[in-house]
Design a protein around this motif. Structure first.
Motif, short mmCIF file in Angstrom:
data_model
loop_
_atom_site.label_atom_id
_atom_site.label_comp_id
_atom_site.label_asym_id
_atom_site.label_seq_id
_atom_site.Cartn_x
_atom_site.Cartn_y
_atom_site.Cartn_z
N PRO A 105 0.79 -1.23 0.00
CA PRO A 105 0.00 0.00 0.00
C PRO A 105 0.82 1.28 0.00
N TRP A 106 2.10 1.21 0.38
CA TRP A 106 2.92 2.42 0.38
C TRP A 106 3.64 2.62 -0.96
N CYS A 157 0.82 6.58 -2.98
CA CYS A 157 0.80 6.81 -1.54
C CYS A 157 1.33 8.21 -1.23
N GLN A 199 2.46 -4.14 7.67
CA GLN A 199 1.34 -3.68 6.84
C GLN A 199 0.06 -3.41 7.63
N GLU A 241 -1.52 0.38 7.96
CA GLU A 241 -2.86 0.71 7.46
C GLU A 241 -3.72 1.34 8.55
#
Length: 315
Positions: free
Chosen positions: A23-24, A28, A49, A53
């Protein structure tokens, strides 16, 4: 060197096809990248993670994070380990708000002025958040370079000037390509060119690898893993677990109590999670000098405070 453009293209093509969907990466915020880089220091992705989040949902900007108490931040840090990192992020967020109008600075030099930000983190954030051409060198990158270029099973025990020069020499001149190269080599080291069980058959540049060409010689030294059981770090972690679970100060007597004493302590004005955490601390059978060292270290590092009512997380 190493076939030049071809090697860069092969590694980057592999990355585009095989990289993890983290997700980064890609889209991001710079703040999210900064937090991820600090969390990922000495902590695997699978543990980072979910915490990352949660943090991004709760504190999406440096300003929202800087406004939070240190105690709540340490509580949210959970079991990522090395909790001083959480306080460093908090101090960096405060400076970002005070001196950079709440925006993460976008150059290596400016990032390096933030509290707790070293050369690796500054380079990584400048590259991955802002597309800067910076030499990013972590453990995975060092290992790939050592095998691919030098022909050694492992890099030197500590980062050397020669390794930094090699990384700089290998960096593509185009900024966008350099960013992808940094990320790709890092991912190659994490997924394929691993320390203990490298998957050489899956490597996109195995035909160029100096280590394979040399017959995959054994390492010249054996890395020493960090001990955990019985160490001061284990005791510190167990004490921190108690403080994170508590919503009121913990009297010193409870930290020393045996299970029997704990069961007869009435009333225990703490949630059940505290009793569980205390039980795990007591199960370590820590001797007085070690617990005293752990408590003194937590106080000195700003991870705990001592008031008339007992030990607690900082306010």
């Amino acid at each position: 060197m190493l076939g030049g453009v071809a090697v860069h293209q092969q590694v980057r093509a592999w990355f585009r096809e095989s990289a993890r969907d983290l997700p980064w990466r890609g889209g991001c915020s710079a703040w999210g990248v900064l937090v991820s880089e600090i969390m990922l220091q000495q902590t695997p992705v699978v543990r980072v993670q979910p915490v990352w989040e949660q943090w991004m949902s709760r504190w999406p900007t440096p300003a929202s994070f800087a406004a939070e108490s240190q105690g709540e931040i340490l509580r949210a840090w959970g079991r990522l380990g090395y909790p001083r990192r959480a306080l460093r992020v908090h101090a960096a967020a405060a400076m970002i708000v005070e001196q950079h109008d709440g925006e993460v600075p976008d150059t290596f030099e400016a990032l390096l002025t933030l509290p707790g930000i070293g050369t690796y983190t500054a380079a990584a954030v400048a590259a991955f958040a802002f597309g800067r051409r910076e030499t990013v060198v972590d453990t995975n990158i060092r290992r790939v370079h050592a095998r691919l270029v030098i022909g050694q099973a492992l890099p030197a025990p500590t980062l050397t000037a020669a390794e930094m020069k090699l990384a700089a020499d290998l960096l593509p001149h185009d900024p966008a390509e350099s960013v992808e190269w940094n990320a790709a080599v890092m991912e190659l080291g994490a997924l394929v060119c691993t320390a203990r069980s490298p998957k050489c058959g899956l490597c996109p540049v195995r035909t160029e690898c100096a280590w394979i060409a040399a017959g995959q010689p054994e390492p010249t030294y054996m890395p020493k893993g960090q001990p955990w059981a019985g160490t001061d770090r284990q005791v510190r972690g167990a004490v921190m677990a108690v403080l994170r679970a508590a919503d009121a100060p913990i009297h010193a007597d409870l930290l020393w109590a045996s299970d029997t004493e704990l069961a007869t302590t009435a009333p225990l004005a703490h949630p059940a999670e505290v009793a569980t955490a205390l039980g795990k601390l007591h199960d370590l059978n820590t001797q007085a000098p070690q617990l005293e060292r752990a408590l003194a270290g937590l106080l000195a590092d700003g991870l705990a405070q001592l008031s008339d009512d007992g030990y607690h997380l900082p306010h």
